[in-house]
Design an enzyme around this catalytic site. Sequence first.
Site, PDB file in Angstrom:
ATOM      1  N   TYR A  97      38.626  18.715 -83.114  1.00  0.00           N
ATOM      2  CA  TYR A  97      38.490  17.280 -82.871  1.00  0.00           C
ATOM      3  C   TYR A  97      38.819  16.972 -81.412  1.00  0.00           C
ATOM      4  O   TYR A  97      38.168  16.135 -80.786  1.00  0.00           O
ATOM      5  CB  TYR A  97      39.412  16.489 -83.801  1.00  0.00           C
ATOM      6  CG  TYR A  97      39.032  16.609 -85.250  1.00  0.00           C
ATOM      7  CD1 TYR A  97      38.034  15.804 -85.804  1.00  0.00           C
ATOM      8  CD2 TYR A  97      39.656  17.534 -86.083  1.00  0.00           C
ATOM      9  CE1 TYR A  97      37.672  15.919 -87.140  1.00  0.00           C
ATOM     10  CE2 TYR A  97      39.304  17.657 -87.420  1.00  0.00           C
ATOM     11  CZ  TYR A  97      38.314  16.849 -87.942  1.00  0.00           C
ATOM     12  OH  TYR A  97      37.955  16.967 -89.260  1.00  0.00           O
ATOM     13  N   ASN A 120      30.316  10.158 -90.793  1.00  0.00           N
ATOM     14  CA  ASN A 120      28.967  10.685 -90.615  1.00  0.00           C
ATOM     15  C   ASN A 120      28.200  10.551 -91.929  1.00  0.00           C
ATOM     16  O   ASN A 120      28.580  11.149 -92.932  1.00  0.00           O
ATOM     17  CB  ASN A 120      29.061  12.162 -90.193  1.00  0.00           C
ATOM     18  CG  ASN A 120      27.727  12.871 -90.257  1.00  0.00           C
ATOM     19  OD1 ASN A 120      26.676  12.262 -90.173  1.00  0.00           O
ATOM     20  ND2 ASN A 120      27.789  14.181 -90.416  1.00  0.00           N
ATOM     21  N   HIS A 129      30.950  19.332 -90.588  1.00  0.00           N
ATOM     22  CA  HIS A 129      31.746  20.395 -91.208  1.00  0.00           C
ATOM     23  C   HIS A 129      32.183  21.441 -90.187  1.00  0.00           C
ATOM     24  O   HIS A 129      33.103  22.204 -90.458  1.00  0.00           O
ATOM     25  CB  HIS A 129      30.968  21.055 -92.356  1.00  0.00           C
ATOM     26  CG  HIS A 129      29.695  21.711 -91.935  1.00  0.00           C
ATOM     27  ND1 HIS A 129      28.522  20.980 -91.765  1.00  0.00           N
ATOM     28  CD2 HIS A 129      29.388  22.997 -91.646  1.00  0.00           C
ATOM     29  CE1 HIS A 129      27.561  21.820 -91.389  1.00  0.00           C
ATOM     30  NE2 HIS A 129      28.054  23.038 -91.306  1.00  0.00           N
ATOM     31  N   GLU A 155      27.338  29.669 -93.237  1.00  0.00           N
ATOM     32  CA  GLU A 155      26.858  29.855 -91.863  1.00  0.00           C
ATOM     33  C   GLU A 155      27.362  31.172 -91.285  1.00  0.00           C
ATOM     34  O   GLU A 155      26.618  31.862 -90.581  1.00  0.00           O
ATOM     35  CB  GLU A 155      27.271  28.671 -90.994  1.00  0.00           C
ATOM     36  CG  GLU A 155      26.529  27.399 -91.349  1.00  0.00           C
ATOM     37  CD  GLU A 155      26.844  26.228 -90.428  1.00  0.00           C
ATOM     38  OE1 GLU A 155      27.529  26.413 -89.390  1.00  0.00           O
ATOM     39  OE2 GLU A 155      26.387  25.113 -90.744  1.00  0.00           O
TER      40      GLU A 155
END
Length: 175
Positions: A97, A120, A129, A155
Site C-alpha cells: 500500500y 475497487n 489483490h 498467478e
Amino acid sequence: MHYINMTSPVGTLLLAATDIGLAGVYFEHHKHFKGSEGWHLNPEHPVLLQAKQQLDEYFAGERQVFDIPLDLSAGTAFQQEVWSALREIPFATTQSYAWLAQHIQRPHAVRAVGAANGRNPVSVIIPCHRVIASSGALTGYAGGLENKQVLLELEARASNKQVYGSSQKQLFSLA
C-alpha cells in the site's frame, strides 16, 4: 446495469456492465456490494461475454492482461487514480500500500489509498489483490483474504514464481 453470474475457482462471481464497459466484478460475499436490485440479467451483453471469456482464460492460467472496456464512473477522481495505478502492477507480482501511495505521488495517503483499493468495483481485472502489507502479510480484501490468497497463488503458479509461506499466512515475494 446489466449482469451475469459466472462460476470460478473463487466461487460465483457477479459481472456487471453498462453500455460503456465493465463496471463490476463481485464475489459472493463482497464487502462493498450493494446488490443487483433493478439490474437486468443479460447473458448476451457483449462486454459481459468478453469479461467472462477473459476471466475464464485468466483462471485457466492462459491470460495475464485484460483488455476489457471499463466504466469506472462510480468512483471518485482519487479512487480512479488509485485504480489506474493498480493496473500497472504486473501479473504475479505484489506491491505494498505504501508503494502504491508513493507511485501516485501521495506518500502520506497510505490509508486513503488502502480505502480506495478496497472500493475497487472490478476485482481481479483491476488487480487490487496484488497489494499487500509492507510486511508481506495479506490484508484487506473486499472479496475475502482466502480469495486474495487463491488469486495470488494462481498467478504464481501460472508464472512459475515461487510462493513462500507458512501454514498461518502466505507471503509473496515483491518483484
